[in-house]
Design a protein around this motif. Structure first.
Motif, PDB file in Angstrom:
ATOM      1  N   VAL A 258       0.820  -1.219   0.000  1.00  0.00           N
ATOM      2  CA  VAL A 258       0.000   0.000   0.000  1.00  0.00           C
ATOM      3  C   VAL A 258       0.851   1.265   0.000  1.00  0.00           C
ATOM      4  O   VAL A 258       0.330   2.363   0.129  1.00  0.00           O
ATOM      5  CB  VAL A 258      -0.950   0.027   1.223  1.00  0.00           C
ATOM      6  N   VAL A 259       2.165   1.116  -0.161  1.00  0.00           N
ATOM      7  CA  VAL A 259       3.072   2.269  -0.111  1.00  0.00           C
ATOM      8  C   VAL A 259       3.755   2.406  -1.460  1.00  0.00           C
ATOM      9  O   VAL A 259       4.476   1.506  -1.899  1.00  0.00           O
ATOM     10  CB  VAL A 259       4.121   2.088   1.008  1.00  0.00           C
ATOM     11  N   SER A 260       3.550   3.528  -2.121  1.00  0.00           N
ATOM     12  CA  SER A 260       4.007   3.648  -3.507  1.00  0.00           C
ATOM     13  C   SER A 260       5.524   3.682  -3.648  1.00  0.00           C
ATOM     14  O   SER A 260       6.050   3.267  -4.674  1.00  0.00           O
ATOM     15  CB  SER A 260       3.406   4.896  -4.161  1.00  0.00           C
ATOM     16  N   ASP A 261       6.250   4.183  -2.633  1.00  0.00           N
ATOM     17  CA  ASP A 261       7.708   4.228  -2.752  1.00  0.00           C
ATOM     18  C   ASP A 261       8.373   3.081  -1.997  1.00  0.00           C
ATOM     19  O   ASP A 261       9.512   3.184  -1.546  1.00  0.00           O
ATOM     20  CB  ASP A 261       8.264   5.573  -2.285  1.00  0.00           C
ATOM     21  N   ALA A 262       7.660   1.961  -1.880  1.00  0.00           N
ATOM     22  CA  ALA A 262       8.183   0.802  -1.174  1.00  0.00           C
ATOM     23  C   ALA A 262       9.465   0.282  -1.822  1.00  0.00           C
ATOM     24  O   ALA A 262       9.618   0.309  -3.037  1.00  0.00           O
ATOM     25  CB  ALA A 262       7.139  -0.305  -1.149  1.00  0.00           C
ATOM     26  N   GLU A 263      10.358  -0.204  -0.985  1.00  0.00           N
ATOM     27  CA  GLU A 263      11.614  -0.784  -1.465  1.00  0.00           C
ATOM     28  C   GLU A 263      11.533  -2.312  -1.452  1.00  0.00           C
ATOM     29  O   GLU A 263      10.867  -2.910  -0.607  1.00  0.00           O
ATOM     30  CB  GLU A 263      12.786  -0.336  -0.599  1.00  0.00           C
ATOM     31  N   TYR A 264      12.252  -2.906  -2.391  1.00  0.00           N
ATOM     32  CA  TYR A 264      12.472  -4.352  -2.430  1.00  0.00           C
ATOM     33  C   TYR A 264      13.957  -4.583  -2.629  1.00  0.00           C
ATOM     34  O   TYR A 264      14.566  -3.974  -3.513  1.00  0.00           O
ATOM     35  CB  TYR A 264      11.714  -5.008  -3.591  1.00  0.00           C
ATOM     36  N   PHE A 265      14.545  -5.449  -1.823  1.00  0.00           N
ATOM     37  CA  PHE A 265      15.912  -5.895  -2.079  1.00  0.00           C
ATOM     38  C   PHE A 265      15.837  -7.219  -2.820  1.00  0.00           C
ATOM     39  O   PHE A 265      15.219  -8.175  -2.338  1.00  0.00           O
ATOM     40  CB  PHE A 265      16.701  -6.035  -0.775  1.00  0.00           C
TER      41      PHE A 265
END
Length: 361
Positions: A258-265
């Protein structure tokens, strides 16, 4: 006695050395448990001699206030960090790496208060880069996230101790004040969550270089879920491998959906990275591909989430348009770690947190 006088007396008492009835491990364990310290596992006694030895290799001011750690607002100094490093079993030369990690924790974008206090089981992932990996004996190869390596295990544990003892991120506040970790169930990586970048096996520049950090050694801290492995034993092209990574990313079960600037490693094993780079793909190509592939219909997002932090352009998508899991390819952090085997993993972030990379002084 006035409240302020009582607080001063309590603070002074906290700074007094604690005396054990005897030198047995059981006596130390009982003392720590009574004060709400530790993680439930055996601890190394932070004697004055051991703390002094931990500080001996540190070139900075041992009493510099690095920052105040929320929610307790405890002051973190190298001396206090040395105490926690000893308790975690860190080698004596590891303090500069711990100091760098804590500088990342206190950065505003990390949002330590949120990471420490949410009901989500977010943990502080610690990632070591550069010369520090070999100098301090971190394992960047086979089993980098598993047991058996002292530097990996104890640095991650020391960071957790700082979050507990200095920041107040404990599951049950010892003082009854309601501070601390409210995670509904927690996760195993709350004990320790530390691994190292395998720069030697990476076909791309070291991860800090992609951020414009040109330092011999660095540490990244990020508020993350547990890693989710994916394997591909057969693909001879980047798409086959990365399509599987995209399916791991494109789930509604993660807090950051639900967070548009979410990070994924996205942490690739050396064999997967070699296949991808062998096709001429740069790190940026991997990020762009995953940005396009890790998507779900916008209508499905809306059906699952009424409260969200999406960009206006995301909210304007039609129901059958494919909405990305994050709003920019650079939010997909790509690096190499681990040893032989066609395995890789994805780590989703908690949500309102950003990873921070800090040079090791």
């Amino acid at each position: 006695m006035a409240d302020t006088d009582q607080q001063t007396a309590d603070t002074a008492a906290d700074k007094e050395p604690l005396t054990l009835p005897d030198e047995s491990p059981e006596a130390l364990y009982a003392l720590l448990a009574d004060r709400g310290w530790g993680d439930g596992l055996p601890i190394v006694a932070p004697t004055r001699a051991r703390v002094d030895a931990m500080l001996a290799g540190y070139t900075g001011d041992p009493d510099e206030v690095i920052g105040t750690l929320a929610p307790r607002l405890g002051e973190a100094t190298p001396r206090i960090l040395a105490v926690n490093a000893v308790m975690a079993g860190c080698p004596a030369d590891l303090l500069p790496v711990l100091v760098a990690a804590v500088r990342g924790l206190v950065a505003p974008e990390f949002n330590l208060r949120g990471v420490n206090s949410t009901t989500h089981p977010v943990s502080a992932m610690v990632l070591v880069h550069g010369e520090a990996v070999e100098r301090h004996g971190f394992n960047a190869g086979t089993g980098t996230l598993g047991p058996g390596n002292r530097a990996n295990a104890t640095l991650g544990r020391a960071v957790r101790f700082v979050m507990m003892h200095v920041a107040g991120g404990t599951a049950k506040g010892h003082d009854g004040g309601g501070l601390g970790d409210a995670a509904t169930q927690g996760q195993p990586s709350k004990y320790t969550f530390c691994f190292a970048e395998n720069t030697a096996a990476s076909p791309w520049p070291a991860y800090p270089r992609s951020l414009g950090i040109d330092a011999p050694s660095a540490v990244t801290v990020a508020g993350m879920e547990n890693p989710h492995n994916f394997h591909d034993m057969e693909s001879r092209d980047p798409a086959g491998i990365l399509d599987k990574a995209a399916t791991v990313m494109a789930t509604f079960g993660t807090n950051n959906a639900v967070v548009s600037d979410a990070e994924y490693f996205v942490v690739l094993g050396p064999e997967h990275a070699a296949t991808i780079a062998g096709a001429g793909w740069a790190r940026q190509d991997v990020q762009s591909y995953l940005f396009e592939k890790a998507r779900r219909p916008a209508g499905d997002f809306r059906a699952h989430f009424q409260s969200n932090l999406w960009r206006p352009w995301m909210k304007a998508l039609r129901d059958d348009d494919l909405q990305p899991m994050t709003d920019h390819p650079e939010n997909i952090r790509v690096l190499v770690s681990g040893g032989p085997g066609k395995q890789s993993f994805v780590v989703p972030s908690w949500g309102r947190t950003r990873s921070v990379t800090v040079p090791v002084a």
